[in-house]
Design a protein around this motif. Structure first.
Motif, PDB file in Angstrom:
ATOM      1  N   GLY A  95       0.794  -1.227   0.000  1.00 34.03           N
ATOM      2  CA  GLY A  95       0.000   0.000   0.000  1.00 34.03           C
ATOM      3  C   GLY A  95       0.824   1.274   0.000  1.00 34.03           C
ATOM      4  N   LEU A  96       2.135   1.163  -0.240  1.00 33.09           N
ATOM      5  CA  LEU A  96       3.015   2.336  -0.275  1.00 33.09           C
ATOM      6  C   LEU A  96       3.389   2.684  -1.708  1.00 33.09           C
ATOM      7  CD1 LEU A  96       5.497   1.510   2.635  1.00 33.09           C
ATOM      8  CD2 LEU A  96       3.526   3.061   2.688  1.00 33.09           C
TER       9      LEU A  96
ATOM     10  N   ASP B 248      13.102   2.606   7.133  1.00 27.83           N
ATOM     11  CA  ASP B 248      11.727   2.958   7.512  1.00 27.83           C
ATOM     12  C   ASP B 248      10.856   3.239   6.285  1.00 27.83           C
ATOM     13  OD1 ASP B 248      12.718   5.397   6.660  1.00 27.83           O
ATOM     14  OD2 ASP B 248      12.152   6.485   8.478  1.00 27.83           O
ATOM     15  N   ASN B 249      11.339   2.890   5.090  1.00 29.08           N
ATOM     16  CA  ASN B 249      10.673   3.083   3.795  1.00 29.08           C
ATOM     17  C   ASN B 249      10.626   4.525   3.331  1.00 29.08           C
ATOM     18  OD1 ASN B 249      10.228   0.328   3.346  1.00 29.08           O
ATOM     19  ND2 ASN B 249       8.376   0.392   4.602  1.00 29.08           N
ATOM     20  N   SER B 250      11.344   5.431   3.992  1.00 33.89           N
ATOM     21  CA  SER B 250      11.440   6.787   3.467  1.00 33.89           C
ATOM     22  C   SER B 250      12.352   6.779   2.238  1.00 33.89           C
ATOM     23  CB  SER B 250      11.950   7.755   4.527  1.00 33.89           C
ATOM     24  OG  SER B 250      13.228   7.380   4.979  1.00 33.89           O
TER      25      SER B 250
ATOM     26  N   PRO C  87      -3.174   2.895  -3.855  1.00 36.00           N
ATOM     27  CA  PRO C  87      -4.362   2.040  -3.744  1.00 36.00           C
ATOM     28  C   PRO C  87      -4.052   0.615  -4.198  1.00 36.00           C
ATOM     29  CG  PRO C  87      -4.524   3.434  -5.674  1.00 36.00           C
ATOM     30  CD  PRO C  87      -3.271   3.841  -4.942  1.00 36.00           C
ATOM     31  N   GLY C  88      -4.760  -0.316  -3.660  1.00 38.97           N
ATOM     32  CA  GLY C  88      -4.620  -1.700  -4.107  1.00 38.97           C
ATOM     33  C   GLY C  88      -3.415  -2.396  -3.512  1.00 38.97           C
ATOM     34  N   SER C  89      -3.134  -3.528  -4.083  1.00 39.91           N
ATOM     35  CA  SER C  89      -2.052  -4.345  -3.545  1.00 39.91           C
ATOM     36  C   SER C  89      -0.985  -4.630  -4.586  1.00 39.91           C
ATOM     37  CB  SER C  89      -2.630  -5.661  -3.025  1.00 39.91           C
ATOM     38  OG  SER C  89      -3.275  -6.351  -4.080  1.00 39.91           O
TER      39      SER C  89
END
Length: 145
Positions: free
Chosen positions: A32-33, A85-87, A112-114
């Motif tokens: 979701g990122l 941290d996904n930044s 949105p979505g997977s």
């Protein structure tokens, strides 16, 4: 497990006088990122590199100069990193041997979505009159690890 990216390409613009922007992007989507390392050479907007703010979905000036050569091959190398941290870390942009250390970090956006995946993009934006021009892209590679 992917954290490091290198976007490497040569581009040949034919009319920088009517070229608003040349955009070079790396994108990664998972859980979701949305992680978009967007870099655009904003030629008519002041010859600066802009970078993409994922959360606010807007371009931000990096303060680094972007001066490609018209009617010539230009060599571009972009280094980016996904932090633990996904930044998003915008590390550096090298154009024709001149390196600009950006070293700016932004949080990821949401997607949105997977869908999971890594994509790359090259985009040409015209001026207000949409005057015709051509830009060639060659010897493109994306390395990631």
């Amino acid at each position: 497990t992917i954290h490091n990216f290198t976007y490497d390409a040569y581009f040949y613009p034919t009319n920088l006088g009517v070229t608003q922007v040349l955009e070079f992007d790396i994108s990664m989507y998972f859980n979701g990122l949305s992680l978009i390392w967007g870099q655009q050479c904003n030629i008519l907007g002041g010859h600066e590199w802009d970078i993409w703010d994922n959360v606010h979905q807007s371009w931000v000036s990096s303060g680094a100069a972007c001066n490609p050569v018209n009617n010539a091959w230009n060599h571009l190398t972009i280094h980016a990193q996904r932090e633990s941290d996904n930044s998003l870390l915008f590390q550096s942009i090298t154009l024709n041997g001149v390196t600009s250390n950006i070293n700016r970090t932004y949080p990821p956006g949401s997607a949105p979505g997977s869908w999971w995946g890594v994509t790359v993009n090259f985009q040409m934006d015209g001026n207000v009159n949409q005057a015709a021009y051509t830009t060639f892209l060659d010897n493109f590679t994306l390395s990631y690890w």
